[in-house]
Motif scaffolding. Structure first.
Motif, PDB file in Angstrom:
ATOM      1  N   ALA A   3      18.386   3.590 -44.132  1.00  0.00           N
ATOM      2  CA  ALA A   3      19.329   3.282 -43.056  1.00  0.00           C
ATOM      3  C   ALA A   3      20.693   2.955 -43.638  1.00  0.00           C
ATOM      4  CB  ALA A   3      18.820   2.124 -42.224  1.00  0.00           C
ATOM      5  N   VAL A   4      21.747   3.507 -43.015  1.00  0.00           N
ATOM      6  CA  VAL A   4      23.118   3.272 -43.457  1.00  0.00           C
ATOM      7  C   VAL A   4      23.909   2.588 -42.340  1.00  0.00           C
ATOM      8  CG1 VAL A   4      25.244   4.361 -44.254  1.00  0.00           C
ATOM      9  CG2 VAL A   4      23.043   5.224 -45.038  1.00  0.00           C
ATOM     10  N   GLN A   5      23.916   3.169 -41.145  1.00  0.00           N
ATOM     11  CA  GLN A   5      24.591   2.623 -39.961  1.00  0.00           C
ATOM     12  C   GLN A   5      26.070   2.324 -40.207  1.00  0.00           C
ATOM     13  OE1 GLN A   5      22.783   2.769 -37.247  1.00  0.00           O
ATOM     14  NE2 GLN A   5      20.902   3.208 -38.334  1.00  0.00           N
ATOM     15  N   GLN A   6      26.815   3.345 -40.663  1.00  0.00           N
ATOM     16  CA  GLN A   6      28.245   3.196 -40.918  1.00  0.00           C
ATOM     17  C   GLN A   6      29.032   4.274 -40.175  1.00  0.00           C
ATOM     18  OE1 GLN A   6      29.027   3.338 -45.120  1.00  0.00           O
ATOM     19  NE2 GLN A   6      27.848   1.496 -45.545  1.00  0.00           N
ATOM     20  N   SER A   7      30.204   3.892 -39.724  1.00  0.00           N
ATOM     21  CA  SER A   7      31.108   4.839 -39.093  1.00  0.00           C
ATOM     22  C   SER A   7      31.602   5.826 -40.149  1.00  0.00           C
ATOM     23  CB  SER A   7      32.280   4.081 -38.482  1.00  0.00           C
ATOM     24  OG  SER A   7      33.179   4.972 -37.902  1.00  0.00           O
ATOM     25  N   VAL A   8      31.689   7.114 -39.786  1.00  0.00           N
ATOM     26  CA  VAL A   8      32.163   8.144 -40.705  1.00  0.00           C
ATOM     27  C   VAL A   8      33.100   9.091 -39.967  1.00  0.00           C
ATOM     28  CG1 VAL A   8      30.148   8.129 -42.224  1.00  0.00           C
ATOM     29  CG2 VAL A   8      30.171   9.641 -40.261  1.00  0.00           C
ATOM     30  N   GLU A   9      33.810   9.890 -40.744  1.00  0.00           N
ATOM     31  CA  GLU A   9      34.624  10.969 -40.184  1.00  0.00           C
ATOM     32  C   GLU A   9      33.867  12.276 -40.361  1.00  0.00           C
ATOM     33  OE1 GLU A   9      38.767  11.440 -41.234  1.00  0.00           O
ATOM     34  OE2 GLU A   9      38.798   9.336 -41.876  1.00  0.00           O
ATOM     35  N   VAL A  10      33.834  13.061 -39.308  1.00  0.00           N
ATOM     36  CA  VAL A  10      33.244  14.393 -39.369  1.00  0.00           C
ATOM     37  C   VAL A  10      34.298  15.359 -38.871  1.00  0.00           C
ATOM     38  CG1 VAL A  10      31.444  15.919 -38.466  1.00  0.00           C
ATOM     39  CG2 VAL A  10      30.884  13.554 -39.063  1.00  0.00           C
ATOM     40  N   HIS A  11      34.568  16.392 -39.661  1.00  0.00           N
ATOM     41  CA  HIS A  11      35.545  17.412 -39.294  1.00  0.00           C
ATOM     42  C   HIS A  11      34.798  18.688 -38.932  1.00  0.00           C
ATOM     43  CE1 HIS A  11      39.054  15.106 -40.614  1.00  0.00           C
ATOM     44  NE2 HIS A  11      38.187  14.565 -41.466  1.00  0.00           N
ATOM     45  N   GLN A  24      32.553   6.953 -47.646  1.00  0.00           N
ATOM     46  CA  GLN A  24      32.848   6.143 -48.822  1.00  0.00           C
ATOM     47  C   GLN A  24      33.896   6.805 -49.724  1.00  0.00           C
ATOM     48  OE1 GLN A  24      29.040   5.189 -50.650  1.00  0.00           O
ATOM     49  NE2 GLN A  24      28.778   3.466 -49.246  1.00  0.00           N
ATOM     50  N   GLY A  25      34.940   7.348 -49.103  1.00  0.00           N
ATOM     51  CA  GLY A  25      36.036   7.941 -49.841  1.00  0.00           C
ATOM     52  C   GLY A  25      35.745   9.293 -50.463  1.00  0.00           C
ATOM     53  N   ASP A  68      28.941  10.185 -27.071  1.00  0.00           N
ATOM     54  CA  ASP A  68      29.686  10.899 -26.034  1.00  0.00           C
ATOM     55  C   ASP A  68      31.144  10.465 -25.984  1.00  0.00           C
ATOM     56  OD1 ASP A  68      27.387  12.282 -25.423  1.00  0.00           O
ATOM     57  OD2 ASP A  68      26.982  11.201 -23.567  1.00  0.00           O
ATOM     58  N   SER A  69      31.429   9.239 -26.413  1.00  0.00           N
ATOM     59  CA  SER A  69      32.804   8.726 -26.426  1.00  0.00           C
ATOM     60  C   SER A  69      33.632   9.342 -27.551  1.00  0.00           C
ATOM     61  CB  SER A  69      32.793   7.209 -26.575  1.00  0.00           C
ATOM     62  OG  SER A  69      32.195   6.831 -27.802  1.00  0.00           O
ATOM     63  N   GLY A  70      32.987  10.067 -28.485  1.00  0.00           N
ATOM     64  CA  GLY A  70      33.708  10.764 -29.541  1.00  0.00           C
ATOM     65  C   GLY A  70      33.492  10.230 -30.935  1.00  0.00           C
ATOM     66  N   GLY A  71      32.922   9.042 -31.085  1.00  0.00           N
ATOM     67  CA  GLY A  71      32.728   8.463 -32.409  1.00  0.00           C
ATOM     68  C   GLY A  71      31.554   9.059 -33.169  1.00  0.00           C
ATOM     69  N   TRP A  72      31.695   9.116 -34.489  1.00  0.00           N
ATOM     70  CA  TRP A  72      30.631   9.590 -35.380  1.00  0.00           C
ATOM     71  C   TRP A  72      30.155   8.434 -36.238  1.00  0.00           C
ATOM     72  CZ3 TRP A  72      28.453  14.392 -35.605  1.00  0.00           C
ATOM     73  CH2 TRP A  72      29.120  15.436 -34.968  1.00  0.00           C
ATOM     74  N   TRP A  73      28.861   8.391 -36.531  1.00  0.00           N
ATOM     75  CA  TRP A  73      28.356   7.434 -37.489  1.00  0.00           C
ATOM     76  C   TRP A  73      27.185   8.010 -38.251  1.00  0.00           C
ATOM     77  CZ3 TRP A  73      23.644   4.905 -36.003  1.00  0.00           C
ATOM     78  CH2 TRP A  73      23.303   5.024 -34.671  1.00  0.00           C
ATOM     79  N   LEU A  74      27.074   7.518 -39.469  1.00  0.00           N
ATOM     80  CA  LEU A  74      26.009   7.944 -40.376  1.00  0.00           C
ATOM     81  C   LEU A  74      24.852   6.983 -40.185  1.00  0.00           C
ATOM     82  CD1 LEU A  74      24.994   9.682 -42.735  1.00  0.00           C
ATOM     83  CD2 LEU A  74      26.204   8.137 -44.266  1.00  0.00           C
ATOM     84  N   ALA A  75      23.770   7.483 -39.627  1.00  0.00           N
ATOM     85  CA  ALA A  75      22.616   6.628 -39.315  1.00  0.00           C
ATOM     86  C   ALA A  75      21.746   6.424 -40.563  1.00  0.00           C
ATOM     87  CB  ALA A  75      21.785   7.237 -38.205  1.00  0.00           C
ATOM     88  N   ARG A  76      21.416   7.537 -41.254  1.00  0.00           N
ATOM     89  CA  ARG A  76      20.509   7.439 -42.396  1.00  0.00           C
ATOM     90  C   ARG A  76      20.826   8.537 -43.407  1.00  0.00           C
ATOM     91  NH1 ARG A  76      14.604   7.791 -40.197  1.00  0.00           N
ATOM     92  NH2 ARG A  76      15.422   9.648 -39.246  1.00  0.00           N
ATOM     93  N   ILE A  77      20.433   8.295 -44.657  1.00  0.00           N
ATOM     94  CA  ILE A  77      20.489   9.327 -45.688  1.00  0.00           C
ATOM     95  C   ILE A  77      19.131   9.384 -46.373  1.00  0.00           C
ATOM     96  CG2 ILE A  77      22.973   9.215 -46.121  1.00  0.00           C
ATOM     97  CD1 ILE A  77      22.365   7.503 -48.582  1.00  0.00           C
TER      98      ILE A  77
END
Length: 79
Positions: A3-11, A24-25, A68-77
Motif C-alpha cells: 500500500a502506498v496511498q499517495q497523490s501522483v501526477e498522471v499524464h 517521488q520526483g 471522478d473529480s479528476g485527482g489521481w493517486w497511487l494506491a499500491r505497488i
C-alpha cells in the motif's frame, strides 16, 4: 502488493491513453494497462466512485486510481 496511498501526477497521451506516471520526483513511462475496473466506493463513508488501473510503468507494477473529480493517486505497488 504494498500500500502506498499517495497523490501522483498522471499524464495522458494525445490519444487519451495513460502515458506517464510521476511519483517521488521520477517519471515512469506507462507501457501498458494490465487490468482496469470501476470501483463504486464505500458510499456509507462518503467515498466517490473511481476508475482503477493496474499498469506496467517501467520497473513498477502500480495500481492507480482516478477519481471522478479528476485527482489521481497511487494506491499500491508490487513489492
Amino acid at each position: 502488493m504494498k500500500a502506498v496511498q499517495q497523490s501522483v501526477e498522471v499524464h495522458l497521451t494525445p490519444a487519451g491513453a495513460l502515458g506517464r506516471l510521476l511519483w517521488q520526483g521520477r517519471a515512469y513511462a506507462i507501457q501498458g494497462v494490465l487490468d482496469q475496473w470501476r470501483y463504486g466506493g464505500r458510499w456509507w463513508r462518503g467515498e466517490a466512485p473511481r476508475d482503477c488501473y493496474l499498469v506496467q510503468a517501467g520497473e513498477l507494477v502500480a495500481e492507480l486510481h482516478h477519481e471522478d473529480s479528476g485527482g489521481w493517486w497511487l494506491a499500491r505497488i508490487q513489492d
